[in-house]
Motif scaffolding. Structure first.
Motif: not given
Lengths: 387, 66
Positions: B38-39, B41, B21-24, B30-31, B26-28
């Protein structure tokens, strides 16, 4: 340590304390039951002794009345013909002895109050009769009766005035020793008994001289001598103060002998002068009662412990189902959707499952709104950073 | 410059390969790193501390060396 573990520990400690508390209550209850049973046994012995005395006083009084109605005896007494009186009374006395009436006196009236004839010892007479029963008969002009202490034991005495042709001729006294009370009470109840007399009311030398070859047990107990027992004499002792024993009796405790448990109690024997001159010790087998109470107690304790364990398990399971799993579901949901938001799914809050209708659901509702706001902020921030 | 962005790209590729799951995922990551992936660049300046944290978090979540 997890909240669940802490909760389980608290519940376990509480249930342990509850179980111990209930066990203590059950133990106290069974102790109280045994104490009440013991008091009832001692009270019953006191009542039995009292009833026996009353019944025997009636027996003695009836015998005196029958004798006083004998015209020939009356004539001989009025004539103060001792030999004739003895000859007429002897066959009657032999019959009375069959009924445990072992003493029969004729007394002169006051002011002399001297003994005129002793049926069991006719050669000894002339001594002054200054006993409470005699004095009561004089004072009441009726029956004077009660326990009186002889040289070695108690006798139940009854004295009545003998009025012949309207004139007081003297007094008739009959008595019986209460040694046979022990056998009669044992026959009634199955218990063993012992009879004690306060040493202060006896003479040590007289007591020793009347032992008739038996061991002189004067020093066996500090304040009393044991003058009779139906069973094991060693169980019938008493080392306390008879004056402190209440009228309704006192429990002396229990003792084990030959694998059986015996309750000991004592009832004071009050003489006609109102003194606690002796004591009746009772020995009652409580082995069966103790076993029954112990069995009931153990069952109650086992049930209490089982109930505490079952209650603990039920509480923990309910806590697990209603609280722990609910919290775990909430935590999992919040973790997932927070991670999704951090991963760039700025609309994650919209996909969260509906919050529950409980306290945790209130927080879920709040967190969903918070994630929605965070998502909007991050979306805008990202858009600005791309410009 | 651009190394941080490259690592993020590598992470996204690995997520796709593993069908996670890309969101979950990447979210873990990121945390754990403390900043939003996502920010990042191409022009985002490279910070050695952030770079190390990102690699460590990615290896822990993806269970693979990045």
């Amino acid at each position: 340590m997890s909240i669940k573990t802490k909760f389980v520990l608290v519940i376990a400690v509480c249930m342990l304390l509850l179980g111990l508390g209930m066990a203590l209550l059950v133990q106290q209850g069974s102790d109280r039951t045994l104490e009440i049973t013991a008091r009832q046994i001692v009270s019953a012995a006191a009542a039995s002794l009292d009833q026996m005395q009353k019944a025997d006083v009636q027996k003695l009084d009836a015998a005196i009345a029958a004798v006083e109605a004998h015209p020939a005896l009356a004539q001989a007494f009025v004539a103060r013909d001792r030999d004739r009186l003895y000859a007429l009374a002897k066959p009657i006395f032999d019959e009375l002895r069959q009924r445990d009436i072992t003493v029969w006196h004729f007394h002169d009236p006051e002011p002399a109050k001297t003994n005129f004839l002793r049926m069991h010892k006719p050669s000894f007479h002339g001594d002054v009769m200054d006993r409470p029963t005699m004095n009561k008969a004089i004072a009441t002009k009726g029956l004077g009766a009660g326990m009186e202490l002889g040289q070695t034991t108690f006798a139940l005495r009854a004295v009545r005035p003998w009025v012949i042709d309207g004139k007081l001729a003297g007094y008739v006294e009959m008595s019986e020793e209460i040694g046979n009370y022990l056998g009669r009470m044992k026959a009634q109840t199955g218990d063993d008994y012992g009879l004690l007399i306060e040493k202060q009311f006896l003479d040590a030398k007289s007591y020793a001289s009347l032992r008739q070859g038996q061991r002189n047990d004067w020093d066996d107990h500090p304040a009393v001598v044991a003058v009779g027992a139906t069973g094991d004499a060693s169980l019938a002792g008493f080392d306390g103060q008879l004056s402190e024993v209440p009228v309704e009796g006192q429990i002396l405790g229990s003792v084990e002998r030959g694998g059986r448990i015996f309750l000991r109690g004592i009832v004071p024997v009050v003489d006609s002068g109102g003194r606690k001159a002796g004591g009746l010790v009772l020995v009652h087998d409580i082995t069966a009662v103790r076993a029954s109470v112990a069995s009931a107690r153990n069952r109650a304790i086992a049930l209490s412990v089982l109930a505490a364990v079952v209650l603990a398990v039920v509480v923990v399971l309910l806590f697990q189902q209603l609280a722990v799993r609910r919290v775990e579901r909430m935590l999992s949901t919040l973790e997932d959707y927070s991670a999704r938001l951090a991963g760039g799914d700025y609309g994650a809050a919209a996909a969260m499952p509906p919050p529950g209708n409980d306290e945790i659901g209130k927080f879920e509702r709040f967190f969903a709104d918070f994630l929605k706001l965070m998502g909007q902020m991050l979306r805008e921030l990202e858009a600005r950073s791309k410009k | 410059m651009g190394r941080l962005y490259d690592v993020v790209q590598t992470i996204e590729r690995l997520i796709a390969e593993k069908k996670l799951d890309p969101f979950k995922t990447k979210g873990m990551i990121s945390i754990q790193t403390g900043f939003a992936l996502g920010l990042v660049r191409p022009e985002t300046p490279d910070d050695p501390v952030q770079l190390a944290a990102l690699k460590a978090a990615a290896e822990q979540v993806l269970k693979q060396k990045v």
